[in-house]
Structures are given as C-alpha cells and as structure tokens.
Design a protein around this motif. Structure first.
Motif, PDB file in Angstrom:
ATOM      1  N   PHE A 237     -23.117 -36.280 -27.008  1.00  0.00           N
ATOM      2  CA  PHE A 237     -22.185 -37.192 -26.203  1.00  0.00           C
ATOM      3  C   PHE A 237     -22.928 -37.993 -25.064  1.00  0.00           C
ATOM      4  O   PHE A 237     -22.516 -39.013 -24.964  1.00  0.00           O
ATOM      5  N   LEU A 238     -24.212 -37.406 -24.614  1.00  0.00           N
ATOM      6  CA  LEU A 238     -25.029 -38.303 -24.036  1.00  0.00           C
ATOM      7  C   LEU A 238     -25.560 -39.712 -24.653  1.00  0.00           C
ATOM      8  O   LEU A 238     -25.498 -40.590 -23.850  1.00  0.00           O
ATOM      9  N   ALA A 239     -25.887 -39.551 -25.861  1.00  0.00           N
ATOM     10  CA  ALA A 239     -26.410 -40.532 -26.447  1.00  0.00           C
ATOM     11  C   ALA A 239     -25.274 -41.865 -26.788  1.00  0.00           C
ATOM     12  O   ALA A 239     -25.370 -42.790 -26.470  1.00  0.00           O
ATOM     13  N   GLU A 240     -24.007 -41.313 -26.826  1.00  0.00           N
ATOM     14  CA  GLU A 240     -22.754 -42.023 -26.990  1.00  0.00           C
ATOM     15  C   GLU A 240     -22.309 -42.857 -25.834  1.00  0.00           C
ATOM     16  O   GLU A 240     -22.204 -43.925 -25.814  1.00  0.00           O
ATOM     17  N   GLN A 241     -22.631 -42.057 -24.498  1.00  0.00           N
ATOM     18  CA  GLN A 241     -22.550 -42.951 -23.368  1.00  0.00           C
ATOM     19  C   GLN A 241     -23.515 -43.676 -23.040  1.00  0.00           C
ATOM     20  O   GLN A 241     -23.121 -44.859 -22.443  1.00  0.00           O
TER      21      GLN A 241
END
Length: 260
Positions: A237-241
């Motif tokens: 989720f952090l990489a996507e953001q």
C-alpha cells in the motif's frame, strides 16, 4: 426609656449573658421598630415580616426571641393566625440587677443561676447545685432535641441521647448544632460515624479537627491508560501511494512546461 438606654443595657448584659449574632440582630430590629412608632408601651409585629427582614426561619426566630425574654430584655405575647405578636420592652431601671461575679472569681455561677431561674428580686443564689436531668422550663424550646436528632442522622439509643441532651447547657447545645453539619459531611457513611450518645458524652463538638477520610490514607492514584501498539504498515500500500504521488507531480510539471 429610649433606644440608647436599651442598647446600653444590652451591651452591659452581654458580659454575663452571651448572645448570638441572630439574637443581637433581633433585639436591635425590635428597638428600631419601637422607635419608628414613637416608643409605645407595646407594639405588634408579625413573625413572617421579621423572618424576611432577618433572613431566618420562624423556628430560629422563636428561639432567639425566647433568649431575649430569658435575659429580661423584653416580654411578648405570641400571636396567632390573624393576630401578630405583641412586644413590650422592659424598663432597665425597674429590672433586677445584672448577675455579678462570685467571690471565687467565676462568672459561671451567676450565669447558671440566671438560666435556671433562681434569681429572685435583687438577690442571686450563688450556691452551686447539681444539674437536673430534665431541662428547666423554657430551655426545652431552645435548641430542642429534635434538631440534634434530625441533624446527626445516625439514629441509635434515642432515649438515652435525649436524656443526655437535656443535661447540656444552651451554649453547649448551640455549639453542638453548629459542629454537626461539618462532622456529618466528613463522615458520609453512617457506620463510620460515632454513635450519637458517644458524641454527646465525649462533647465531640469541641474537637478542633474533623476526620478527613475513613482510613486516614490518601486516595489511591488513578492508573495511566495503557499505550496502544503502533499499527503495522502495509508495504504494498505504501509503494502504491508513493508511485501515485510521483505520477501526479510529473503530470503537473508537464502541463506547465514551456516548449524550447
């Protein structure tokens, strides 16, 4: 007889017959009312008006009025529903002398004699007598036992308590009634409050300090709330953001780029 004469007599009498603040207020209010009427032999005034002026209940008013009568300052005829109380001031020159200090140097003898009704004419009985179990006539209306029984709250040994209460002087009763509200507030749980007979026998109203808590220990501190564990981050989720933020930034600059 005038206001100055009565006020001077009241001041002299205070040395041997202590008055409460309410009794003093009532006396001077009655003097003022009599003065407003040009000093008649007697005058009428209703209890509700006096209670409103002094800011007290009728029960306290009657108690204070009886004290002034007992001291020999005035006489009165109690009123009824449609008839106000009639007041008459006594001429200080015609009254009996004030109680004098005994040869032993104590004022207690003379005060006790006046309160027990043993003054006769101009002579004062200075012999000490044993206190009777029953209160003298007139004193039962002053600070009655019902006031103590209701204020104390812990109702045990009523008959013995009433007998003990009747042996107390008016000053002791007044001091007890003034102390009880604070003592009751400091001991809200009745099981930890002294037996009322113990309170009277020990004259506990003379105690300088009130109990603070039942156990005498300070209350336990409230524990601080436990800290919640930090949440675990989702790496996908952090990489996507982060990728979305980079794309939006690149689009913004491309929109406003100037062609070479």
């Amino acid at each position: 007889m005038n206001g100055y004469t009565l006020a001077n007599q009241f001041r002299k009498l205070r040395a041997s017959f202590p008055f409460s603040a309410l009794e003093a207020d009532l006396f001077y209010e009655l003097v003022g009312l009599c003065n407003d009427r040009n000093w008649p032999t007697e005058f009428q005034y209703s209890n509700p008006l006096l209670c409103a002026t002094l800011g007290v209940s009728e029960k306290l008013l009657i108690s204070a009025r009886n004290r002034l009568k007992q001291a020999g300052l005035l006489e009165f005829t109690s009123g009824h529903k449609r008839s106000p109380t009639v007041y008459r001031f006594l001429d200080p020159d015609a009254k009996i002398p004030l109680p004098q200090v005994s040869k032993s140097g104590s004022k207690n003898d003379s005060i006790s004699d006046r309160e027990s009704g043993s003054i006769s004419g101009t002579s004062i009985n200075k012999e000490k007598t044993k206190r009777k179990t029953k209160s003298p006539a007139g004193e039962s209306e002053q600070f009655p036992f019902a006031d103590f029984w209701q204020a104390y709250g812990k109702k045990e040994d009523k008959h013995k308590c009433e007998q003990r209460w009747n042996t107390l002087t008016p000053a002791e009763r007044q001091a007890a009634l003034a102390h009880i509200p604070g003592y009751v507030a400091a001991t809200p749980e009745k099981r930890y409050r002294k037996n009322p007979l113990t309170y009277l026998n020990g004259k506990c109203w003379q105690d300088e300090e009130l109990p603070t808590t039942r156990s005498g220990q300070p209350p336990a501190p409230v524990p601080a709330p436990a800290l919640l564990p930090a949440p675990e981050l989702n790496e996908d989720f952090l990489a996507e953001q982060q990728a979305r933020a980079a794309a939006e930034q690149e689009a913004h600059f491309a929109k406003y780029a100037v062609a070479a």
